[in-house]
Design a protein around this motif. Structure first.
Motif, short mmCIF file in Angstrom:
data_model
loop_
_atom_site.label_atom_id
_atom_site.label_comp_id
_atom_site.label_asym_id
_atom_site.label_seq_id
_atom_site.Cartn_x
_atom_site.Cartn_y
_atom_site.Cartn_z
N ALA A 54 -0.75 1.80 5.95
CA ALA A 54 -0.96 1.09 4.29
C ALA A 54 0.04 2.27 3.43
O ALA A 54 0.93 1.27 2.58
N GLY A 57 3.58 1.13 4.36
CA GLY A 57 4.33 0.12 3.70
C GLY A 57 4.41 -1.17 5.02
O GLY A 57 5.26 -1.23 4.78
N ARG A 60 -0.42 -3.99 4.44
CA ARG A 60 -1.19 -4.60 3.23
C ARG A 60 -2.92 -4.57 3.37
O ARG A 60 -3.58 -5.45 3.99
N SER A 61 -3.34 -2.96 2.14
CA SER A 61 -5.17 -3.29 2.88
C SER A 61 -5.44 -4.02 1.57
O SER A 61 -5.31 -3.91 0.20
N THR A 70 2.53 -10.65 1.87
CA THR A 70 2.52 -10.73 0.18
C THR A 70 1.27 -11.53 -0.29
O THR A 70 0.14 -12.10 0.34
N LYS A 71 0.73 -10.41 -1.82
CA LYS A 71 -0.47 -10.86 -2.17
C LYS A 71 -0.62 -12.42 -2.77
O LYS A 71 -1.29 -13.06 -2.19
#
Length: 271
Positions: A54, A57, A60-61, A70-71
């Motif tokens: 993480a 990069g 994503r944790s 992505t979120k």
């Protein structure tokens, strides 16, 4: 999730981390426990690996797990928007799905708009038990005194109106259901997909405890692009889908040894 395959074997910590990145890219989202079991190392080791990746990069944790998305991808689309799409086809699929339920069965209904329709249409005279992590499914069964409901609690996600988390997975682990009605945001020759990484973990857990898996999907799902893989076709026994399905798609499912049940999509034939 099975133990890591030969192409993911490693000989050092940096190589293991590279394999973890590949593994997560394939599955979209994984829990720390799944990675620990798959790579045959402790959860503490995996947490250190995830933290390092993480920071670099590469992943994503998230709470309790790690993803490659992505979120916005991991949260998925809004339930209220999905509920209005292909409404007539979903109704037909739900009606046909209920015909597959034997009296006295214990069934699991996935979080999804078609599953909500199944819940609302379930008869009260068959002695059924429904297991679900879907808030709309639970709501749809309120007032149906003939159906016992086991709600898999946990953290409620506003986008999907579904529960998930460690308590949800722990509750599933002790169950056995006859039929799991699976929902998917997208389907292709590679298998079933969804847009919510947390929900994908719950779906996989329910697949593991089901004697048979019935996918409920309208034909538009073949055109949808969803990023998180739920499963391959090897775990799907049957699909109930509207007659808008194209012949190449039907042949693909037959090649995957999936029983295809088609229903009329009233919206496609209405004047």
């Amino acid at each position: 999730m099975t133990t890591v395959e030969d192409n993911f074997r490693y000989g050092s910590a940096p190589e293991r981390r590279d394999r973890i990145v590949q593994f997560i890219a394939e599955h979209g989202y994984c829990t720390i426990l799944e990675l620990s079991q798959s790579f045959d190392v402790s959860e503490m080791t995996i947490r250190r690996d995830v933290q390092r990746l993480a920071e670099q990069g590469k992943v994503r944790s998230f709470r309790g797990g790690v993803g490659s998305l992505t979120k916005n991808d991991i949260e998925g689309s809004d339930y209220r928007l999905r509920d209005t799409k292909m409404a007539d086809a979903k109704r037909s699929i739900a009606e046909r799905a209920i015909e597959l339920v034997r009296p006295g069965s214990v069934i699991a209904i996935d979080a999804g708009t078609t599953g909500h329709q199944v819940a609302e249409l379930l008869p009260a005279d068959r002695g059924l038990t429904v297991v679900t992590h879907s808030f709309p499914v639970v709501s749809g069964l309120i007032g149906n005194a003939g159906v016992d409901v086991m709600c898999l609690g946990g953290m409620l996600h506003q986008e999907s109106l579904s529960f998930d988390g460690p308590s949800t997975l722990a509750a599933i682990a002790g169950l056995r259901v006859e039929t799991f009605f699976l929902a998917a945001s997208g389907i292709s020759d590679r298998g079933t997909f969804c847009g919510n990484g947390y929900d994908a973990i719950t779906k996989r857990a329910l697949i593991e405890v089901a004697e048979q898996v019935v996918l409920l999907a309208d034909s538009s799902k073949f055109a949808n692009s969803a990023m998180v893989k739920i499963s391959g076709w090897d775990v799907v026994d049957r699909i109930v889908i509207d007659d808008g399905i194209a012949e190449p798609q039907r042949r693909m499912l037959a090649d995957q040894d999936v029983d295809v049940v088609t229903v009329p999509a009233h919206a496609l034939t209405a004047s």
